[in-house]
Write an enzyme that holds these catalytic residues in place. Structure first.
Site, PDB file in Angstrom:
ATOM      1  N   ARG A  36       0.820  -1.228   0.001  1.00 55.47           N
ATOM      2  CA  ARG A  36      -0.037  -0.034   0.040  1.00 55.47           C
ATOM      3  C   ARG A  36       0.871   1.152  -0.024  1.00 55.47           C
ATOM      4  NH1 ARG A  36      -4.897  -1.350   4.211  1.00 55.47           N
ATOM      5  NH2 ARG A  36      -6.427  -2.426   2.643  1.00 55.47           N
ATOM      6  N   LYS A 197     -17.019 -17.951   3.886  1.00 54.58           N
ATOM      7  CA  LYS A 197     -18.302 -18.062   4.546  1.00 54.58           C
ATOM      8  C   LYS A 197     -19.409 -17.470   3.438  1.00 54.58           C
ATOM      9  CE  LYS A 197     -17.949 -18.310   9.565  1.00 54.58           C
ATOM     10  NZ  LYS A 197     -18.281 -17.617  10.644  1.00 54.58           N
ATOM     11  N   GLY A 354      -8.226  -9.027   0.913  1.00 55.38           N
ATOM     12  CA  GLY A 354      -6.979  -9.372   1.431  1.00 55.38           C
ATOM     13  C   GLY A 354      -6.644 -10.590   1.214  1.00 55.38           C
ATOM     14  N   GLY A 377     -11.817  -4.473   2.535  1.00 58.79           N
ATOM     15  CA  GLY A 377     -13.408  -4.232   2.432  1.00 58.79           C
ATOM     16  C   GLY A 377     -14.080  -3.408   1.412  1.00 58.79           C
TER      17      GLY A 377
HETATM   18  C1  3PG Z   1      -8.286  -1.562   5.264  1.00 59.50           C
HETATM   19  O1  3PG Z   1      -7.438  -2.116   5.948  1.00 59.50           O
HETATM   20  O2  3PG Z   1      -9.197  -2.406   4.796  1.00 59.50           O
HETATM   21  C2  3PG Z   1      -8.630  -0.101   5.241  1.00 59.50           C
HETATM   22  O3  3PG Z   1      -7.409   0.579   5.646  1.00 59.50           O
HETATM   23  C3  3PG Z   1      -9.900   0.332   5.882  1.00 59.50           C
HETATM   24  O4  3PG Z   1      -9.707   0.090   7.294  1.00 59.50           O
HETATM   25  P1  3PG Z   1     -10.898  -0.280   8.548  1.00 59.50           P
HETATM   26  O5  3PG Z   1     -11.503  -1.544   7.773  1.00 59.50           O
HETATM   27  O6  3PG Z   1     -10.182  -0.303   9.801  1.00 59.50           O
HETATM   28  O7  3PG Z   1     -11.691   0.761   8.258  1.00 59.50           O
END
Ligand code: 3PG
Ligand code: MG
Length: 396
Positions: A36, A197, A354, A377
């Site tokens: 990142r 899941k 991820g 996310g």
């Molecule tokens: C992540 O790591 O997916 C982003 O930096 C967002 O982080 P968060 O899920 O804590 O909002």
């Protein structure tokens, strides 16, 4: 999709508040994956080249509105300096006196990182007063944090309403790649969705079956679909209470003309550990005392054929328990075929999330995909068809 671009901005002499996502994994004070950080370098360099002064805004971890010293962004400075090839200044707060003084002291050519925005409760509350305190520090706002754009926070959303704003290079690249994969893709489109899941990916599956031509389901969630169809899955990870939902998704797919591909053969074992004795069986032949840990070679061959007929691939989630060999085999083989077809120019391949990115990195395949997102996310929410507040705020 059209967003406000960095190209159109005159940045000479301006303080450019630049939202980045440097929420990277750290172990014993060392950054273990700097991806990142590396991916924001073009934006920071671009701002410097245009005579702007980059002031980086970022969060780290989840301190929940309090100062948590272990979650200080100061520990990221060395990795940031390495990636940028220059010194990075640091201010111990992202608003108020310390931030103002650090911005005032910034010389042309220098880069400043401000302390964790989430040390203030106003960040996650998207508090207008906190957004205004951030905005007061600069002249222009650039958002390069696609992976945090699913959060309607002050530094990702509120501030964009207060200053002239633009998408950074990484943000623009993410938006372009994702639009090419699901917004306006070349058809046919295949989606691969894996992971543990069904319950966490319901919205995603529901949105995809209406949009893609082929849906490959893998990982633990494939067991849920098999079990819903009355197939014995033994001791496999499966959400048996999700059976009605799984059947609904299959019916929705059929109505939409989306072909769903479930495993035809599976790799089963009695133990979940590296190198455990395993065998390959038809998907409907899992012994009651065994668990399904990967898709088999016949399934991989079928997936490869689907990839060969498609023009676009979007991938989220592994096909098996990829973190434990040999149960990474199906994920690796299918991803390798996608990489070959990408290189041959017949497939546009986009991956994110991820686990997926970790699997592609481990197999040295990430560079061979058309695009690998930095988002976890945010990538999921975008695949679910949701509007991302941080992106919406940048639209022209
Ligand atoms: C992540 O790591 O997916 C982003 O930096 C967002 O982080 P968060 O899920 O804590 O909002
Ligand atoms: Mg996170």
């Amino acid at each position: 999709m059209s967003w406000k671009s960095l190209d159109e901005k005159d940045l000479a002499g301006k303080v450019v508040l630049t939202r980045v996502d440097i929420n990277v994994p750290v172990e014993n004070g060392r950054v273990t994956d700097a991806t990142r950080i590396q991916r924001i370098v073009p934006t920071v360099k671009d701002i410097l080249a245009k005579g702007g002064k980059p002031v980086l805004l970022a969060h780290f971890d989840r301190p929940k509105g309090k100062v948590v010293p272990a979650m200080s962004l100061r520990q990221i400075v060395p990795a940031l300096e390495k990636a940028l090839g220059q010194k990075v200044k640091f201010a111990e707060d992202c608003i108020g006196g310390p931030a103002k003084r650090a911005v005032a002291d910034l010389e042309p050519g220098q880069v400043l990182l401000l302390e964790n925005t989430r040390f203030h409760p106003g960040e996650e509350q998207n508090d207008p007063a906190f957004s205004a305190a951030l905005a007061a520090l600069g002249d222009v706002y650039v958002n390069d944090a696609f992976s945090a754009a699913h959060r309607a926070h002050a530094s990702t959303e509120g501030i964009a309403r207060l200053l002239p704003s633009a998408a950074g290079r990484l943000m623009a690249a993410e938006l372009k790649a994702l639009d090419a994969a699901l917004g306006n893709p070349e058809r046919p489109v295949v989606a691969v969705v894996g992971g543990a899941k069904v319950s966490t990916k319901l919205d995603l599956l529901g949105n995809l079956v209406a949009k893609v031509d082929h849906l490959v389901i893998g990982g633990g969630m494939a067991n849920t679909f098999l079990a819903a169809q009355g197939v014995e899955v033994g001791k496999s990870l499966a959400e048996r209470d999700m059976a009605p939902t799984a059947l609904e998704i299959l019916a929705k797919a059929q109505a939409a003309g989306c072909v769903v591909h479930l495993p035809l053969d599976v790799v089963v074992a009695r133990e979940f550990k590296a190198g455990a004795a395993s065998e390959t069986l038809p998907a409907n032949a899992c012994p009651t005392d065994a668990m399904i840990l990967d898709a088999g070679p016949e399934t991989v061959a079928t997936i490869a054929k689907v990839f060969e007929t498609c023009r676009t691939l979007i991938w989220n989630g592994p096909l098996g328990a990829f973190e434990i060999p040999p149960f990474d085999a199906a994920t690796m083989a299918a991803a390798a075929r996608a990489a070959e077809l990408t290189e041959a120019g017949t497939l546009v391949s986009v991956a994110g999330g991820g686990d997926t990115v970790a699997a592609l990195n481990a197999a040295h395949l990430a560079d061979r995909f058309s695009y690998v997102s930095t988002a976890g996310g945010a990538f999921l929410e975008w695949m679910e068809g949701k509007e991302l507040p941080g992106v919406a705020a940048l639209m022209a």
